[in-house]
Design a protein around this motif. Sequence first.
Motif, PDB file in Angstrom:
ATOM      1  N   ASP A   6      -7.492   1.717   1.458  1.00 24.29           N
ATOM      2  CA  ASP A   6      -7.765   2.990   0.781  1.00 24.29           C
ATOM      3  C   ASP A   6      -7.003   4.130   1.451  1.00 24.29           C
ATOM      4  OD1 ASP A   6      -9.465   1.912  -1.093  1.00 24.29           O
ATOM      5  OD2 ASP A   6     -11.303   2.380   0.015  1.00 24.29           O
ATOM      6  N   PHE A  62     -11.662   2.011  -4.348  1.00 23.18           N
ATOM      7  CA  PHE A  62     -10.347   1.386  -4.174  1.00 23.18           C
ATOM      8  C   PHE A  62      -9.504   1.569  -5.434  1.00 23.18           C
ATOM      9  CE2 PHE A  62      -7.215  -1.951  -4.203  1.00 23.18           C
ATOM     10  CZ  PHE A  62      -6.843  -2.091  -2.877  1.00 23.18           C
ATOM     11  N   ASP A  92     -17.221   0.366  -3.004  1.00 21.22           N
ATOM     12  CA  ASP A  92     -15.937   0.033  -2.389  1.00 21.22           C
ATOM     13  C   ASP A  92     -14.918  -0.387  -3.438  1.00 21.22           C
ATOM     14  OD1 ASP A  92     -17.270  -2.280  -3.005  1.00 21.22           O
ATOM     15  OD2 ASP A  92     -16.765  -3.336  -1.152  1.00 21.22           O
ATOM     16  N   THR A  96       0.818  -1.213   0.000  1.00 23.22           N
ATOM     17  CA  THR A  96       0.000   0.000   0.000  1.00 23.22           C
ATOM     18  C   THR A  96       0.851   1.262   0.000  1.00 23.22           C
ATOM     19  OG1 THR A  96      -0.145   0.002   2.427  1.00 23.22           O
ATOM     20  CG2 THR A  96      -1.873  -1.157   1.221  1.00 23.22           C
ATOM     21  N   ILE A 111      -8.499   5.316  -6.017  1.00 27.41           N
ATOM     22  CA  ILE A 111      -7.411   5.731  -5.129  1.00 27.41           C
ATOM     23  C   ILE A 111      -6.109   5.066  -5.551  1.00 27.41           C
ATOM     24  CG2 ILE A 111      -6.532   5.596  -2.764  1.00 27.41           C
ATOM     25  CD1 ILE A 111      -9.332   5.984  -1.751  1.00 27.41           C
ATOM     26  N   SER A 112      -6.181   3.802  -5.954  1.00 24.66           N
ATOM     27  CA  SER A 112      -4.990   3.110  -6.435  1.00 24.66           C
ATOM     28  C   SER A 112      -4.419   3.805  -7.665  1.00 24.66           C
ATOM     29  CB  SER A 112      -5.323   1.650  -6.758  1.00 24.66           C
ATOM     30  OG  SER A 112      -4.188   0.953  -7.206  1.00 24.66           O
ATOM     31  N   THR A 165     -14.066   9.173  -8.815  1.00 27.24           N
ATOM     32  CA  THR A 165     -14.923   8.128  -8.267  1.00 27.24           C
ATOM     33  C   THR A 165     -16.359   8.289  -8.732  1.00 27.24           C
ATOM     34  OG1 THR A 165     -13.526   7.906  -6.297  1.00 27.24           O
ATOM     35  CG2 THR A 165     -15.766   7.068  -6.140  1.00 27.24           C
TER      36      THR A 165
END
Length: 482
Positions: free
Chosen positions: A333, A417, A413, A311, A420-421, A401
């Motif tokens: 996240d 995810f 979710d 992460t 953000i990645s 998003t």
Amino acid sequence: MSTATRPGVRRDDGIGPLRRARNAVANVTTTSPARFAIVVFSGLILITTLLLTLPIARAGEREWTPLVDALFTAVSAICVTGLTVVDMSSHWSVFGNVVIILAMQIGGIGVLTMASILGLVVAKRMGLRAKLVAASDTNPSRVHAGPVSESQAVRLGEIGTLLATVALSAIIIELAITALVVPRLLLEGFDVWSAIWMGFYLSLSAFTNTGFVPFPQGMELFASDIWMLTVLSIAVFLGAIGFPVIFALARWVKSRARLSVHARLTLFTTLVLLAIGWIAIGLLEWSNTRTLGAQDPWNRPLTAGFMSMMTRSGGLATVDVGEMHGSTLLVMDMLMFVGGGSASTAGGIKVTTLAVLFLAAFAEARGVKDMEAFERRIPVDVLRLAVSVVLWGATIVSTATVIVLHITKAPLDQVLFDVISAFATCGLSTGLTGPELEESAKYVLAATMWAGRVGTVTLAAALAASQRRQLFRRPEERPIVG
């Protein structure tokens, strides 16, 4: 009077188009290096995209790769993200893989450093302002007036050797990691050439925090391999702490020079977040039979620690992230959004940004005017810079998003995810990205990767350099906050 001799007008008679173009580049690099960095970075993405669309870049039938897939892969490689919409182990030919390796190396070196290299090559000179922005790739605050610890980065007088130092240190680390990985691949049954090729590819991918994997079965092949996971975790850690911290640690080993506040904050915050992620992922996924619960009890802490390290922006995964609990995805996240260290190959808002915000909150709770860390005072303008970076990142993530959620109709979710990645150039995915992803969503995620990699760096440099003297101050009035 002719324009050639009129006062204040530069004479260009007799200058060829190549010379004029070089003069124009020199002017841009000295007047607006940050803007030049964006142009260079975007240009490299365009070139990589065009090369990847060619039939020679594709394995098998030698067909043209769709433009959207080539663009997504190019952005993911240049921005050292690691998200993919094609099978990286089988889609690309040797030529395509070489292009991707070069793109990862360029992305790992850095946006402003790469722009400075090209500007220096084309213009054959580097002005003071260009040197300052080249230094800002190791510390954006270098272009701000005020005291900056020289121990946390290459000194301004050493900028002539900065570019070579960064590139050389990156290559040395990658080769060292390769030397540790190749013997393990040979034991796994790969032939010598395949072991060397895949070993270097994987080492480069780990150190640059990209996350591309050359194996058809992915990293699950080494899910219980302590040696491989440890070596790759070290590579990701070195890439994530950043070149300024690596240089500072090298000086400390050589002469026991005092570590700067930046280096200490980066190391301390990184280790704290690593521990938090390790514990949280281990506890939340311990009984999940689709992830850690399917492994031997002794191997579960290893997997949890490895996933926590990824992460930082590593992007390698030994379990199916899409099968993790929603609570685990939320924890990841937050860790991905923070990312790694400044001037590193990692993405996110950076660990020092989070540290400064916590120091400000701690100082406010104590009723102390100044932020302090390791017996040093941190100026208020650093806090303003941190707040700006966080707001910039939150705006990008929330906007992307909403758009991707509307296009794909996928669960929140999973979309959050993967967005953000993409922003944090991490590369971990719940399975949202892939050949089935809508074309418009691919473009949105590609733009998110670009903004995440270029935006925070150039914003930090621009804000640090944008302060100006104001000859008056307006009357003070406090709004209600909280």
